[in-house]
Write an enzyme that holds these catalytic residues in place. Structure first.
Site, PDB file in Angstrom:
ATOM      1  N   GLY A 230      18.308 -15.695  92.813  1.00 15.76           N
ATOM      2  CA  GLY A 230      17.663 -15.119  91.644  1.00 15.76           C
ATOM      3  C   GLY A 230      16.980 -16.204  90.843  1.00 15.76           C
ATOM      4  O   GLY A 230      16.600 -17.246  91.382  1.00 15.76           O
ATOM      5  N   THR A 232      16.212 -19.191  88.043  1.00 13.21           N
ATOM      6  CA  THR A 232      16.872 -20.441  87.670  1.00 13.21           C
ATOM      7  C   THR A 232      17.690 -20.260  86.397  1.00 13.21           C
ATOM      8  O   THR A 232      18.788 -20.809  86.263  1.00 13.21           O
ATOM      9  CB  THR A 232      15.828 -21.566  87.530  1.00 13.21           C
ATOM     10  OG1 THR A 232      15.256 -21.787  88.831  1.00 13.21           O
ATOM     11  CG2 THR A 232      16.446 -22.869  87.044  1.00 13.21           C
ATOM     12  N   GLY A 235      20.887 -18.544  87.361  1.00 18.24           N
ATOM     13  CA  GLY A 235      21.632 -19.493  88.205  1.00 18.24           C
ATOM     14  C   GLY A 235      22.342 -20.553  87.373  1.00 18.24           C
ATOM     15  O   GLY A 235      23.502 -20.899  87.610  1.00 18.24           O
ATOM     16  N   GLU A 252      20.317 -20.029  95.182  1.00 23.09           N
ATOM     17  CA  GLU A 252      18.940 -20.031  95.708  1.00 23.09           C
ATOM     18  C   GLU A 252      18.068 -19.528  94.576  1.00 23.09           C
ATOM     19  O   GLU A 252      18.094 -18.340  94.251  1.00 23.09           O
ATOM     20  CB  GLU A 252      18.822 -19.078  96.907  1.00 23.09           C
ATOM     21  CG  GLU A 252      19.734 -19.411  98.068  1.00 23.09           C
ATOM     22  CD  GLU A 252      19.193 -20.528  98.943  1.00 23.09           C
ATOM     23  OE1 GLU A 252      18.053 -20.990  98.703  1.00 23.09           O
ATOM     24  OE2 GLU A 252      19.907 -20.941  99.855  1.00 23.09           O
ATOM     25  N   GLU A 383       6.933 -20.084  87.109  1.00 17.33           N
ATOM     26  CA  GLU A 383       6.884 -19.133  88.206  1.00 17.33           C
ATOM     27  C   GLU A 383       6.374 -17.798  87.676  1.00 17.33           C
ATOM     28  O   GLU A 383       6.965 -17.216  86.779  1.00 17.33           O
ATOM     29  CB  GLU A 383       8.309 -18.973  88.755  1.00 17.33           C
ATOM     30  CG  GLU A 383       8.373 -18.186  90.018  1.00 17.33           C
ATOM     31  CD  GLU A 383       9.798 -18.098  90.551  1.00 17.33           C
ATOM     32  OE1 GLU A 383      10.737 -17.930  89.736  1.00 17.33           O
ATOM     33  OE2 GLU A 383       9.963 -18.196  91.770  1.00 17.33           O
TER      34      GLU A 383
HETATM   35  P1  NAP Z   1      17.396 -12.545  88.132  1.00 16.66           P
HETATM   36  O1  NAP Z   1      17.072 -11.906  86.863  1.00 16.66           O
HETATM   37  O2  NAP Z   1      18.030 -13.884  88.109  1.00 16.66           O
HETATM   38  O3  NAP Z   1      18.276 -11.504  88.953  1.00 16.66           O
HETATM   39  C1  NAP Z   1      18.882 -11.795  90.172  1.00 16.66           C
HETATM   40  C2  NAP Z   1      20.165 -11.005  90.304  1.00 16.66           C
HETATM   41  O4  NAP Z   1      21.114 -11.460  89.336  1.00 16.66           O
HETATM   42  C3  NAP Z   1      19.995  -9.526  90.043  1.00 16.66           C
HETATM   43  O5  NAP Z   1      20.887  -8.799  90.873  1.00 16.66           O
HETATM   44  C4  NAP Z   1      20.393  -9.425  88.583  1.00 16.66           C
HETATM   45  O6  NAP Z   1      20.753  -8.134  88.175  1.00 16.66           O
HETATM   46  C5  NAP Z   1      21.550 -10.376  88.535  1.00 16.66           C
HETATM   47  N1  NAP Z   1      21.879 -10.886  87.222  1.00 16.66           N
HETATM   48  C6  NAP Z   1      21.149 -10.845  86.067  1.00 16.66           C
HETATM   49  N2  NAP Z   1      21.810 -11.436  85.069  1.00 16.66           N
HETATM   50  C7  NAP Z   1      22.993 -11.869  85.575  1.00 16.66           C
HETATM   51  C8  NAP Z   1      24.110 -12.584  85.043  1.00 16.66           C
HETATM   52  N3  NAP Z   1      24.145 -12.985  83.766  1.00 16.66           N
HETATM   53  N4  NAP Z   1      25.149 -12.870  85.860  1.00 16.66           N
HETATM   54  C9  NAP Z   1      25.120 -12.517  87.154  1.00 16.66           C
HETATM   55  N5  NAP Z   1      24.115 -11.839  87.704  1.00 16.66           N
HETATM   56  C10 NAP Z   1      23.043 -11.526  86.941  1.00 16.66           C
HETATM   57  O7  NAP Z   1      16.115 -12.711  89.020  1.00 16.66           O
HETATM   58  P2  NAP Z   1      15.043 -11.613  89.362  1.00 16.66           P
HETATM   59  O8  NAP Z   1      14.023 -11.579  88.301  1.00 16.66           O
HETATM   60  O9  NAP Z   1      15.689 -10.352  89.719  1.00 16.66           O
HETATM   61  O10 NAP Z   1      14.449 -12.253  90.713  1.00 16.66           O
HETATM   62  C11 NAP Z   1      13.410 -13.127  90.708  1.00 16.66           C
HETATM   63  C12 NAP Z   1      13.898 -14.571  90.810  1.00 16.66           C
HETATM   64  O11 NAP Z   1      14.659 -14.780  91.996  1.00 16.66           O
HETATM   65  C13 NAP Z   1      12.741 -15.514  90.897  1.00 16.66           C
HETATM   66  O12 NAP Z   1      12.950 -16.591  90.019  1.00 16.66           O
HETATM   67  C14 NAP Z   1      12.764 -15.983  92.342  1.00 16.66           C
HETATM   68  O13 NAP Z   1      12.201 -17.224  92.554  1.00 16.66           O
HETATM   69  C15 NAP Z   1      14.201 -15.935  92.670  1.00 16.66           C
HETATM   70  N6  NAP Z   1      14.406 -15.815  94.119  1.00 16.66           N
HETATM   71  C16 NAP Z   1      14.851 -16.902  94.811  1.00 16.66           C
HETATM   72  C17 NAP Z   1      15.032 -16.844  96.177  1.00 16.66           C
HETATM   73  C18 NAP Z   1      15.523 -18.037  96.956  1.00 16.66           C
HETATM   74  O14 NAP Z   1      15.939 -17.892  98.087  1.00 16.66           O
HETATM   75  N7  NAP Z   1      15.500 -19.230  96.401  1.00 16.66           N
HETATM   76  C19 NAP Z   1      14.787 -15.663  96.860  1.00 16.66           C
HETATM   77  C20 NAP Z   1      14.343 -14.558  96.135  1.00 16.66           C
HETATM   78  C21 NAP Z   1      14.169 -14.652  94.751  1.00 16.66           C
HETATM   79  P3  NAP Z   1      19.582  -7.135  87.701  1.00 16.66           P
HETATM   80  O15 NAP Z   1      19.125  -6.461  88.930  1.00 16.66           O
HETATM   81  O16 NAP Z   1      20.168  -6.201  86.761  1.00 16.66           O
HETATM   82  O17 NAP Z   1      18.522  -7.962  87.054  1.00 16.66           O
END
Ligand code: NAP
Ligand code: MG
Length: 472
Positions: A230, A232, A235, A252, A383
């Site tokens: 997800g 940074t 993370g 990741e 990003e």
């Molecule tokens: P995100 O907001 O960080 O969400 C990722 C996951 O974490 C979702 O299931 C989210 O739930 C959950 N989440 C949110 N807040 C949390 C918390 N406080 N504690 C634990 N879990 C929590 O990211 P996103 O906007 O969905 O995804 C886009 C990001 O992911 C981008 O920055 C992208 O670069 C990154 N990404 C990285 C990779 C890699 O392999 N490096 C691959 C794909 C994506 P919700 O669904 O409710 O938001």
């Protein structure tokens, strides 16, 4: 551009009106209920139970029992059979999964059909093969599983990220509790049904739909390891919250990859790679080639051919087999892309978009190319996670490397040149987990993937990816 007749996908998967949480081999009620919509139409697809902290505790307890009594003691060869079965079932039902993923996520059917679902199945086949060979992975004579793994994944590649997480964890003898993203739980729930069909012992895989709070509760629960993909920002919060505990973690995270085109590159090939690098999956790709660095002497030619090519991309109905760019996953993400794009205009970059009709309902964003971009602009640093390319130029190879590395991220990079020596020279200097040469966005279950710097730590895939799920 040729006018094509619509070529809609005709298969419709059986989507239930409501899904429960998948705990201990059964679908059960949760604390609340939420909806999942089709981002291409804004229609509600189904409702789904949301897991609260008590549900998380139950799922983790089920995973613990299954790990200690059944899955951990099972021989690797037996575990491998289950994984092969899951891989085959996923392959058999690939069309259904592909359509479901397009409906819930908004991505084009040609991508879910040709990339997401086959690559997810490949991860299960690949790790099924490792299950009885862990002693030969170079990680000790008898490597042990960690136990129960809490996994949290994003919405951009729902079934593929699930496969990246679940396949290696299970192959190594762990059990899992996985939280899919709030906007894309469908294929994870269909995967839960597939686990039932495969007769996977109850508790080995648990799926808990929910939002950020469910993810946070899972991170806090009695798990032995957290595997997160997800942003940074989230993370970082996870790393802080488990610091000092027994829990292991792999992260990741995001990226802002440089795609470098040298003056001796095959231009047409590079243009295809640039398009694939940033417009694949609407640019919702952590390793997207979102910063194009092009050598000044060929910049005009590259940009004019690039615009010609981008003007032929078809934006629209994800279920049309001709569609190149589907819907943006959510209203929230569309807002983020729009806001960042506005900062690009505000900071003085030149914006170019092809003229194309967008559907009336749903969330859409035109492919966008920014030129005249400076390193200091937000569109060069942050990003965007959308179909937006920022173009910068360079004069010397050293300058290209310096600009490419001038980012807090370090997930991926691309190099386009005719010279093998220049590829090796650049790959040695680029601070990125993966460097593609004369190609972009290539993935294989045998090849480890992961970041440097603020793109996270730990690797997924390959022999290296096993280490993250073993007590070594
Ligand atoms: P995100 O907001 O960080 O969400 C990722 C996951 O974490 C979702 O299931 C989210 O739930 C959950 N989440 C949110 N807040 C949390 C918390 N406080 N504690 C634990 N879990 C929590 O990211 P996103 O906007 O969905 O995804 C886009 C990001 O992911 C981008 O920055 C992208 O670069 C990154 N990404 C990285 C990779 C890699 O392999 N490096 C691959 C794909 C994506 P919700 O669904 O409710 O938001
Ligand atoms: Mg959805």
């Amino acid at each position: 551009m040729f006018e094509y007749a619509p070529a809609p996908e005709s298969v419709r998967p059986e989507i239930k009106e409501h899904y429960g949480l998948f705990v201990d081999g059964e679908f059960v009620d949760g604390e609340a209920v939420f909806k999942s919509v089709n981002p291409a139409t804004e229609e509600v697809l189904f409702t789904v139970a949301e897991a609260g902290a008590a549900d998380v505790a139950k799922a983790v307890a089920a995973a613990r029992r299954a790990q200690e009594a059944v899955w951990g003691p099972m021989s690797g060869a037996e575990r491998g059979k289950y994984l092969f079965r899951i891989a085959r079932l996923l392959q058999e039902r690939s069309r259904e999964f592909a359509v479901a993923e397009s409906l819930d996520n908004g991505k084009p059917i040609k991508e879910t059909r040709d990339f997401d679902v086959p690559t997810a199945a490949q991860h299960f086949f690949y790790h099924a093969g490792w299950a009885d060979k862990l002693a030969y992975a170079g990680l000790g004579a008898d490597p042990r599983p960690l136990g129960v793994i809490g996994q949290v994944i994003p919405w951009n590649f729902p079934i593929l990220m699930l496969a990246w997480k679940i396949a290696p964890a299970l192959a190594c003898g762990n059990t899992v509790v996985l939280k899919p993203a709030e906007t894309t739980p469908l294929t994870a729930l269909m995967f839960a049904e597939l686990c039932q069909e495969a007769d996977l012992p109850p508790g080995v895989v648990n799926i808990l739909p929910g939002a950020g709070a469910t993810g946070a509760a899972l991170v806090d629960a009695d798990v032995d390891k957290v595997a997160f993909t997800g942003s940074t920002a989230v993370g970082r919060a996870i790393a802080k919250s488990i610091a000092g505990s027994k829990k292991k973690v792999t992260l990741e995270l995001g990226g802002k990859a440089a795609n470098i085109v040298f003056d001796d590159a095959a231009i047409d090939q590079a243009v295809e790679g640039i398009v694939n690098g940033i417009f694949f999956n609407q640019g919702h790709v952590c390793c997207a080639g979102s910063r194009l660095l092009v050598q000044e002497s060929v910049a005009d030619e590259v940009l004019s051919r690039l615009k010609e090519r981008v003007a032929t991309l078809r934006v629209g109905d994800p279920l049309d087999k001709n569609t190149d760019i589907g819907a943006i996953n959510s209203a929230e993400q569309l807002e983020r892309i729009t806001a960042l794009t506005e900062t690009g205009r505000g900071e003085g970059a030149d914006v170019w978009q092809p003229a194309c009709d967008l559907p009336e309902n749903g969330f859409w964003f035109r492919p966008t190319v920014f030129t005249g971009v400076q390193q200091s602009m937000r569109i060069a640093r942050e990003e965007i996670f959308g179909p937006v390319l920022s173009v910068l130029t360079f004069r010397t190879p050293d300058e290209a490397i310096a600009k490419a590395n001038n980012t807090p991220y370090g997930l991926s990079a691309g190099v386009w040149t005719e010279k093998g020596s220049k590829i090796l020279w650049a790959a040695e200097r680029l601070r990125a987990g993966v460097v593609w040469a004369n190609t972009f966005n290539q993935f294989d279950a045998a090849s480890p993937f992961g970041g440097l710097k603020e793109s996270g730590y730990g690797r997924e895939g390959g022999r290296q990816g096993l280490e993250a799920y073993l007590d070594v």
